[in-house]
Enzyme design. Structure first.
Site, PDB file in Angstrom:
ATOM      1  N   LYS A  11       0.818  -1.220   0.000  1.00 59.10           N
ATOM      2  CA  LYS A  11       0.000   0.000   0.000  1.00 59.10           C
ATOM      3  C   LYS A  11       0.856   1.277   0.000  1.00 59.10           C
ATOM      4  CE  LYS A  11      -3.942  -2.129   2.358  1.00 59.10           C
ATOM      5  NZ  LYS A  11      -4.895  -1.932   3.478  1.00 59.10           N
ATOM      6  N   TYR A  51     -12.850  -1.647  -2.936  1.00 59.42           N
ATOM      7  CA  TYR A  51     -13.259  -1.706  -1.526  1.00 59.42           C
ATOM      8  C   TYR A  51     -14.773  -1.543  -1.351  1.00 59.42           C
ATOM      9  CZ  TYR A  51      -8.507  -1.806   0.404  1.00 59.42           C
ATOM     10  OH  TYR A  51      -7.242  -2.184   0.790  1.00 59.42           O
ATOM     11  N   ASN A 114      -1.896   0.373   6.993  1.00 55.27           N
ATOM     12  CA  ASN A 114      -1.402  -0.905   7.510  1.00 55.27           C
ATOM     13  C   ASN A 114      -0.537  -1.678   6.500  1.00 55.27           C
ATOM     14  OD1 ASN A 114      -3.432  -1.729   5.830  1.00 55.27           O
ATOM     15  ND2 ASN A 114      -4.589  -2.871   7.355  1.00 55.27           N
ATOM     16  N   HIS A 117      -2.304  -5.428   1.909  1.00 59.36           N
ATOM     17  CA  HIS A 117      -3.621  -6.069   1.811  1.00 59.36           C
ATOM     18  C   HIS A 117      -3.401  -7.495   1.344  1.00 59.36           C
ATOM     19  CE1 HIS A 117      -7.792  -6.832   0.611  1.00 59.36           C
ATOM     20  NE2 HIS A 117      -7.280  -7.395  -0.465  1.00 59.36           N
ATOM     21  N   GLU A 128     -10.292 -10.551  -6.782  1.00 57.36           N
ATOM     22  CA  GLU A 128      -9.263  -9.508  -6.667  1.00 57.36           C
ATOM     23  C   GLU A 128      -8.141  -9.703  -7.694  1.00 57.36           C
ATOM     24  OE1 GLU A 128      -8.156  -9.414  -2.509  1.00 57.36           O
ATOM     25  OE2 GLU A 128     -10.104  -8.592  -1.931  1.00 57.36           O
TER      26      GLU A 128
HETATM   27  P1  CMP Z   1      -7.454  -4.132   4.154  1.00 58.25           P
HETATM   28  O1  CMP Z   1      -7.066  -5.463   4.658  1.00 58.25           O
HETATM   29  O2  CMP Z   1      -6.910  -3.681   2.852  1.00 58.25           O
HETATM   30  O3  CMP Z   1      -9.062  -4.031   4.105  1.00 58.25           O
HETATM   31  C1  CMP Z   1      -9.784  -2.835   4.319  1.00 58.25           C
HETATM   32  C2  CMP Z   1      -8.904  -1.720   4.757  1.00 58.25           C
HETATM   33  O4  CMP Z   1      -9.602  -0.663   5.399  1.00 58.25           O
HETATM   34  C3  CMP Z   1      -7.925  -2.201   5.810  1.00 58.25           C
HETATM   35  O5  CMP Z   1      -6.983  -3.049   5.256  1.00 58.25           O
HETATM   36  C4  CMP Z   1      -7.413  -0.887   6.359  1.00 58.25           C
HETATM   37  O6  CMP Z   1      -6.502  -0.239   5.483  1.00 58.25           O
HETATM   38  C5  CMP Z   1      -8.723  -0.103   6.373  1.00 58.25           C
HETATM   39  N1  CMP Z   1      -9.407  -0.212   7.677  1.00 58.25           N
HETATM   40  C6  CMP Z   1      -9.965  -1.284   8.239  1.00 58.25           C
HETATM   41  N2  CMP Z   1     -10.528  -0.996   9.423  1.00 58.25           N
HETATM   42  C7  CMP Z   1     -10.317   0.316   9.613  1.00 58.25           C
HETATM   43  C8  CMP Z   1     -10.674   1.217  10.654  1.00 58.25           C
HETATM   44  N3  CMP Z   1     -11.350   0.826  11.737  1.00 58.25           N
HETATM   45  N4  CMP Z   1     -10.293   2.499  10.502  1.00 58.25           N
HETATM   46  C9  CMP Z   1      -9.635   2.901   9.411  1.00 58.25           C
HETATM   47  N5  CMP Z   1      -9.266   2.078   8.379  1.00 58.25           N
HETATM   48  C10 CMP Z   1      -9.598   0.795   8.487  1.00 58.25           C
END
Ligand code: CMP
Length: 134
Positions: A11, A51, A114, A117, A128
């Site tokens: 990311k 998403y 984070n 993904h 995906e």
């Molecule tokens: P990902 O696994 O890509 O799936 C959805 C994404 O939304 C997640 O990783 C984070 O980047 C984001 N995400 C999930 N939960 C939260 C949250 N509570 N607050 C902000 N971002 C979130």
């Protein structure tokens, strides 16, 4: 045990901090194979479609801004039980809950930023992978 394919995204936060090599190295050291790769910047429309399941979540617009803020590296990964193995290697969505040694524990900045993904099911992995590798 079966050979599976899964979709990973390195990311924007990780690309910005020059972590591509470190993350790919962890993927390879854990017995997973990168079989296709694309570097790109998501449009708002593509990020919203990718998403879509989160569109009613309070973090949706922030997530879209973040995911379109810089380039991403999309990887098609193959290996034995690749979907679960890669999810184990990523660690929990929230890095403060992630196990030590996982990608998110090592590198993630926050629950949103984070770093990576990974697909969560065989069905979503197929969807995906098709989304990025037509
Ligand atoms: P990902 O696994 O890509 O799936 C959805 C994404 O939304 C997640 O990783 C984070 O980047 C984001 N995400 C999930 N939960 C939260 C949250 N509570 N607050 C902000 N971002 C979130």
């Amino acid at each position: 045990m079966s050979t599976q394919q899964t979709l990973s995204i390195i990311k924007p936060d990780a690309v910005e901090r020059n972590l591509i090599g470190s993350i790919i190295s962890l993927i390879e050291k854990n017995g997973l194979k990168i079989i296709e790769a694309r570097m790109l910047q998501l449009s708002k429309e593509d990020a919203e479609n990718f998403y879509l399941i989160h569109k009613d979540k309070p973090f949706f617009s922030s997530l879209i801004n973040y995911m379109t803020s810089n380039k991403i590296l999309v990887l098609k990964i193959e290996g034995e039980n690749a979907i679960d193995e890669y999810r184990k290697l990523m660690g929990s969505t929230d890095p403060s809950n992630a196990d030590s040694g996982t990608i998110r524990k090592l590198f993630a900045e926050s629950i949103e930023r984070n770093s990576v993904h990974g697909s969560d099911t065989i069905e979503n992995a197929n969807i995906e992978i098709k989304f990025f590798f037509r």
